[in-house]
Enzyme design. Structure first.
Site, short mmCIF file in Angstrom:
data_model
loop_
_atom_site.label_atom_id
_atom_site.label_comp_id
_atom_site.label_asym_id
_atom_site.label_seq_id
_atom_site.Cartn_x
_atom_site.Cartn_y
_atom_site.Cartn_z
N ASP A 6 0.86 -1.19 0.00
CA ASP A 6 0.00 0.00 0.00
C ASP A 6 0.89 1.25 0.00
O ASP A 6 2.02 1.18 -0.47
CB ASP A 6 -0.96 -0.06 1.19
CG ASP A 6 -2.27 0.67 0.92
OD1 ASP A 6 -2.21 1.85 0.55
OD2 ASP A 6 -3.34 0.07 1.08
N HIS A 43 2.08 1.92 -3.21
CA HIS A 43 1.21 2.90 -3.85
C HIS A 43 1.79 4.31 -3.79
O HIS A 43 1.08 5.28 -4.02
CB HIS A 43 -0.18 2.87 -3.22
CG HIS A 43 -0.90 1.57 -3.41
ND1 HIS A 43 -2.15 1.32 -2.90
CD2 HIS A 43 -0.53 0.43 -4.05
CE1 HIS A 43 -2.52 0.08 -3.22
NE2 HIS A 43 -1.56 -0.48 -3.92
#
Ligand SMILES: *[C@@H]1O[C@H](CO)[C@@H](O)[C@H](O)[C@H]1NC(C)=O
Ligand SMILES: *[C@@H]1O[C@H](CO)[C@@H](O)[C@H](O)[C@H]1NC(C)=O
Length: 344
Positions: free
Chosen positions: A218, A241
């Protein structure tokens, strides 16, 4: 007369006992968990060593020597009487089963001034099983899994060299902290792992992330409301991310974000590079004075993103625009390459 002698003897005897037990546990301000009976599972030993070290009026160190240990959920609380360091040279393994935790963390540091967390050791969250059962990729209100490390209300702290891996949820959560530095810090989790943000910061001022290496499933770094004076320098990020401010505006009464400086970072093989995101149609807020400079992107899907209609899993209405005011943002000297498909 006889009575006095007896009580004097008792007093000096108990003094001796006290001295003996302290001497056993520490030498030169070092409280070694293995001297507190810590062998395979060091939970009790760490709690006891921390209590003694925290009560010391001189700077002290709790030591977890190299080796592999199980550690159950612990909360290491201050305030302490003097500066305190936890040096972890060993590999710490969290319980695999999320049911063995209550609340949202594995290791929680709270209300400590002058905390140092150091050492060549690893906090291994053993998140594999938890990710496989997680619904967090579809449902943002998914069950709260424990984060590897929480820093709650820490002031003047330093985290260096430590590695955190395979957390069941965020690796590190920083809340209510002032002047906390992460240096040469490592976060590692597989690309496919769910919700494993590297470092999440909220309601904190003066956070420095320097020369660190973060790869997760993430966000490498995510910045929540109330973050002021965040300096991210010399960080490599990926997979993951990217580095994100937000999401903001999802909840009422969020505090402003301001003073975000991301500089000299390398972002590789990520879904996003640097990103600011806010929810549409919900609550107000502000994010300002945010600067991204000297950043190299390798193989990044969306290198620069300002998304004011952030709406994962269609959990919002797009009827009206975001009420979060974004201002004074710069992106300078960002170079590299992107790819427009695959991965992440
Ligand atoms: C911030 O914390 C570090 C580490 O404890 C300390 O050395 C430094 O003096 C602090 N800075 C300020 C401005 O208090
Ligand atoms: C930039 O970051 C790299 C690590 O990616 C580091 O080695 C280098 O010293 C940094 N340079 C400056 C000027 O901070």
């Amino acid at each position: 007369m006889g009575l006095k002698v007896v009580s004097l003897v008792i007093i000096s005897f108990s003094l001796l006992l006290l001295l003996a037990s302290t001497a056993k546990a520490q030498s030169n301000g070092v409280f070694d968990v293995t001297k507190y009976g810590g062998k395979e599972d060091i939970t009790e030993a760490l709690n006891n060593a921390w209590k003694d070290a925290c009560a010391s009026t001189n700077p002290s160190k709790v030591l977890i020597p190299s080796g592999t240990y199980s550690l159950r959920q612990v909360t290491l609380v201050g305030p302490c009487k003097a500066a305190i360091e936890l040096q972890v040279d060993g590999i710490l393994k969290a319980p695999v089963n999320p049911d063995q935790f209550s609340g949202g963390s594995w290791v929680d540091f709270r209300h400590v001034d002058q905390l140092t967390l150091s050492g060549s050791g690893t906090f291994d969250g053993q998140g594999n099983v938890a990710w496989s059962k997680s619904t967090c990729n579809k449902d943002k209100n998914c069950e709260g899994l424990p984060m590897n490390i929480r820093f709650d209300f820490i002031t003047n702290g330093l985290v260096r060299d430590i590695t955190t891996r395979d957390s069941k949820n965020f690796h590190v959560n920083v809340l209510g902290c002032k002047n906390l530095t992460f240096q040469h810090f490592t976060v590692t989790a597989p690309r496919e792992s769910i919700n494993t943000d590297g470092i999440h910061i909220g309601q904190s001022t003066g956070i420095y992330i320097i020369g660190s290496n973060i790869g997760t499933g993430d966000d490498c770094i995510s910045v929540g409301d109330g973050t002021e004076e965040l300096h991210v320098t010399g960080v490599t990020c990926g997979p993951g991310h990217g580095i994100s401010v937000g999401s903001l505006g999802r909840y009422p009464n969020e505090k402003p974000v301001s003073g975000i400086f991301v500089k000299n970072c390398t972002i590789s093989n990520t879904a996003n590079g640097v990103r600011i995101k806010s929810w549409p149609d919900l609550y107000g807020g502000a994010a300002s004075n945010m600067h991204f400079e000297d950043i190299v992107m390798n193989n990044v899907q969306n290198p620069v993103v300002v998304d004011q209609e952030y709406c994962p899993w269609n959990q919002c209405s797009l009827k009206s625009p975001s009420k979060v005011k974004i201002s004074d943002v710069s992106f300078k000297n960002i170079k590299g390459n992107f790819r427009n498909s695959g991965c992440c």
